[in-house]
Design a protein around this motif. Structure first.
Motif, PDB file in Angstrom:
ATOM      1  N   GLU A  88       0.778  -1.381   0.082  1.00  0.00           N
ATOM      2  CA  GLU A  88       0.106   0.044  -0.085  1.00  0.00           C
ATOM      3  C   GLU A  88       1.122   1.348  -0.062  1.00  0.00           C
ATOM      4  O   GLU A  88       0.378   2.331  -0.440  1.00  0.00           O
ATOM      5  CB  GLU A  88      -0.719  -0.162   1.364  1.00  0.00           C
ATOM      6  N   SER A  89       2.097   1.282   0.587  1.00  0.00           N
ATOM      7  CA  SER A  89       3.126   2.403   0.793  1.00  0.00           C
ATOM      8  C   SER A  89       3.492   2.622  -0.325  1.00  0.00           C
ATOM      9  O   SER A  89       4.445   3.658  -0.617  1.00  0.00           O
ATOM     10  CB  SER A  89       3.930   2.138   1.917  1.00  0.00           C
ATOM     11  N   GLY A  90       3.608   1.729  -1.460  1.00  0.00           N
ATOM     12  CA  GLY A  90       4.349   1.811  -2.674  1.00  0.00           C
ATOM     13  C   GLY A  90       5.815   1.214  -2.665  1.00  0.00           C
ATOM     14  O   GLY A  90       6.326   1.566  -3.718  1.00  0.00           O
ATOM     15  N   ARG A  91       5.969   0.525  -1.659  1.00  0.00           N
ATOM     16  CA  ARG A  91       7.489   0.064  -1.489  1.00  0.00           C
ATOM     17  C   ARG A  91       7.705  -1.121  -2.630  1.00  0.00           C
ATOM     18  O   ARG A  91       6.788  -1.786  -2.935  1.00  0.00           O
ATOM     19  CB  ARG A  91       7.614  -0.880  -0.376  1.00  0.00           C
ATOM     20  N   PRO A  92       8.780  -0.856  -3.517  1.00  0.00           N
ATOM     21  CA  PRO A  92       9.227  -1.948  -4.597  1.00  0.00           C
ATOM     22  C   PRO A  92       9.380  -3.255  -4.130  1.00  0.00           C
ATOM     23  O   PRO A  92       9.633  -3.452  -2.816  1.00  0.00           O
ATOM     24  CB  PRO A  92      10.369  -1.274  -5.452  1.00  0.00           C
ATOM     25  N   ALA A  93       9.176  -4.281  -4.934  1.00  0.00           N
ATOM     26  CA  ALA A  93       9.193  -5.329  -4.777  1.00  0.00           C
ATOM     27  C   ALA A  93      10.568  -5.876  -4.150  1.00  0.00           C
ATOM     28  O   ALA A  93      11.661  -5.185  -4.729  1.00  0.00           O
ATOM     29  CB  ALA A  93       8.908  -6.390  -5.759  1.00  0.00           C
ATOM     30  N   PRO A  94      10.650  -6.643  -3.195  1.00  0.00           N
ATOM     31  CA  PRO A  94      12.123  -7.079  -2.832  1.00  0.00           C
ATOM     32  C   PRO A  94      12.807  -7.896  -3.874  1.00  0.00           C
ATOM     33  O   PRO A  94      12.055  -8.463  -4.704  1.00  0.00           O
ATOM     34  CB  PRO A  94      11.734  -7.745  -1.514  1.00  0.00           C
ATOM     35  N   GLN A  95      14.044  -8.008  -3.878  1.00  0.00           N
ATOM     36  CA  GLN A  95      14.917  -9.049  -4.629  1.00  0.00           C
ATOM     37  C   GLN A  95      14.819 -10.334  -4.289  1.00  0.00           C
ATOM     38  O   GLN A  95      14.698 -10.813  -3.120  1.00  0.00           O
ATOM     39  CB  GLN A  95      16.119  -8.507  -4.976  1.00  0.00           C
ATOM     40  N   PRO A  96      14.621 -11.393  -5.056  1.00  0.00           N
ATOM     41  CA  PRO A  96      14.570 -12.848  -4.896  1.00  0.00           C
ATOM     42  C   PRO A  96      15.995 -13.325  -4.094  1.00  0.00           C
ATOM     43  O   PRO A  96      16.889 -12.294  -4.290  1.00  0.00           O
ATOM     44  CB  PRO A  96      14.532 -13.556  -6.138  1.00  0.00           C
TER      45      PRO A  96
END
Length: 566
Positions: free
Chosen positions: A150-158
């Motif tokens: 919701e806060s717009g944080r980008p997806a973490p790296q695998p």
């Protein structure tokens, strides 16, 4: 956010997430993982911002996770991969485990990790750890992940492919946890049975018949020739190990359409010749006394209360009333308080209709005894989930204290439009009001403690150390020593007398049971069909509209602004 929960079944974790996400204002729908095309259709109908998969047995379709962010709940720490994570953790004797929320990609359990939680392992069945530690950690991790998205944080790296935490393990086969009764210790036997508890059960043999074992406990002070059955108690059989014995509470024969039932019931002829050994580690009903506070604790497997369980608990309740206490705590098990009548024992009976009638009357007798107790205060202490008649049995007490981790299902209708009894038509409106009582029983949705507290169904919400035995007793002692105790007890007597004068309890019971008799003996077989499908785990052909709001114009609901008692 618009969130779609995709799950193999509407299990305890999925229900809890449904409750918690809705409480936070999200638009939540549920779709059972019936077929890939059904999943695609549900995405098109609900148009979710996010899909969450709490419990799946197969992969999310590639085109779905490529076009929609999908989070998967994995019951293992980051890097753990495979379909039997919790089974292996128990079998290996792990001291700590965890839950990971990761994003679906082309490889099982290998996507970017959005959140995780860890917890210390305890000696308990897999089903119990899943309902408690795994569910609590999964909810916390999912809420963290949703907030991050919701806060717009980008997806973490695998995770890097060479990360030392990565461990891939396949299914936990029966051959890998078979019991060697001639060499395995009690601790080893318990680990093996615990690792398969719930599903699929541990394959073994009893009296030369192949069975699946469930509900294992250490037997204290019992021994014998390893592998032999040496004692029985309250439906359980004790089987000797090389250094003691274990209680086997429930078994299911491997024959088609067999049912999971108390071990001594399925092997009644053998059990009849065994010594009865109460107080040796298997005690579904226990009573303890702490000066002016009595505690009647009970824990029935899966929360199911058969006729004999209800009768035994009523006898124990009456014995507790003979003690000179001022407060009586009714403390249910860690996994369940009660789920009402025992559908498996009913299904196994020569006449399911007759056994249904006996069972509902036995639980009604217990509820009435609690309602009519006027010489002390009675408290229902809810540490585990409750459903159907078990919820209304809770309300027979003067106060309800509940864990903040539980889910209640205060309705019967999913079981073939079962009407229900346990004096619910008296107890529920008295607490929640008539309008709310109708909504609660008709909408067929799980309820969290926050909502239950708002509606007057729960009086106190407890967490953490507040649920420890000593804390509960101290709270009961405070109630017993309160300066207004005598006045409260007098008011209780007056209200019971007034209620009885207005409409006798027997009238409520007669009206409820008239409806129940139609469920059991009438021309509509819906209850019997629903019970059969539930007990035999017949896969659902569609998701019930009560939880799949995207499939109906106006799904039954409890809006946030619904009426609450003044």
């Amino acid at each position: 956010m618009r969130i779609l929960l995709l799950s193999h079944s509407f299990n305890s974790l999925t229900q809890r997430l449904h409750v918690e996400l809705r409480d936070r204002g999200h638009d939540v729908a549920v779709e059972l993982d019936i077929h890939a095309e059904v999943t695609r259709e549900s995405v098109a109908l609900h148009r979710p911002d996010l899909m969450i998969a709490p419990f799946l047995k197969r992969a999310i379709p590639n085109d779905v996770w490529r076009s929609l962010r999908c989070l998967v709940v994995h019951p293992g720490p980051p890097g753990d991969r495979g379909p039997a994570a919790l089974d292996w953790a128990i079998l290996d004797g792990a001291s700590e485990w965890g839950v990971t929320v990761l994003q679906a990609d082309g490889e099982f359990d290998a996507g970017p990790v959005w959140a995780f939680r860890s917890f210390p392992m305890r000696r308990a069945p897999k089903s119990s750890i899943y309902r408690n530690e795994v569910t609590s950690c999964a909810v916390a991790a999912v809420l963290e992940a949703v907030a991050a998205i919701e806060s717009g944080r980008p997806a973490p790296q695998p995770m890097d492919t060479d990360d030392p935490r990565i461990r891939v393990r396949g299914p936990c086969r029966q051959a890998g946890r078979a019991i060697d009764w001639q060499h395995d210790t009690t601790a080893t036997v318990l680990r093996k049975i615990d690792s398969a508890d719930g599903m699929p059960g541990l394959v073994d043999s009893l009296s030369f018949q192949e069975v699946r074992l469930f509900d294992a406990h250490e037997a204290h002070g019992i021994s014998g020739v390893p592998g032999t059955v040496v004692a029985q108690c309250d439906g359980a059989l004790a089987r000797a190990t090389v250094d003691g014995a274990v209680w086997i509470g429930h078994v299911r024969k491997l024959a088609p359409k067999s049912l999971k039932l108390p071990a001594a019931k399925l092997f009644a002829a053998e059990a009849a010749h065994l010594p009865h050994r109460p107080g040796c580690g298997y005690a579904p009903i226990r009573y303890r006394e702490h000066r002016e506070v009595g505690e009647l604790a009970f824990s029935f497997y899966n929360g199911a209360m058969a006729t004999a369980n209800c009768e035994a608990l009523l006898e124990a309740y009456r014995a507790a009333l003979a003690r000179p206490t001022r407060v009586l705590l009714l403390t249910g098990g860690r996994d369940y308080w009660s789920n009402g009548i025992h559908l498996a024992e009913i299904e196994a009976a020569d006449s399911p209709a007759d056994e249904s009638w006996r069972n509902i009357n036995a639980i009604d007798d217990l509820a009435r005894a609690i309602i009519e107790t006027t010489d002390r205060l009675v408290v229902s202490v809810i540490r585990g989930n409750a459903g159907a008649g078990g919820v209304f049995l809770i309300l027979a007490a003067d106060e309800v204290w509940a864990s903040d981790q539980i889910v209640l299902n205060p309705h019967y209708k999913d079981m073939g439009n079962l009407y229900g009894s346990e004096y619910w038509t008296y107890l529920l409106p008295r607490r929640a009001g008539a309008a709310n009582a109708t909504r609660i029983t008709q909408c067929r949705l799980p309820m969290g403690v926050a909502e239950a507290r708002r509606l007057g169904i729960v009086d106190r919400v407890l967490s953490g150390e507040e649920l420890a035995d000593i804390s509960l007793v101290q709270r009961g002692a405070t109630m017993a020593s309160d300066a207004g105790f005598a006045m409260r007890l007098a008011a209780k007597r007056q209200r019971r007398a007034a209620d009885e004068a207005e409409k006798p309890l027997q009238s409520y019971r007669d009206e409820e049971l008239r409806r129940m008799k139609l469920n059991f003996y009438g021309f509509d077989p819906s209850y019997h069909v629903a019970r059969y499908n539930f007990i035999h785990k017949v896969p659902k052909s569609r998701t019930p509209l009560t939880i799949a709001g995207h499939r109906s114009r106006r799904a039954p609901d409890r809006p946030v602004g619904m009426a609450v008692p003044s």
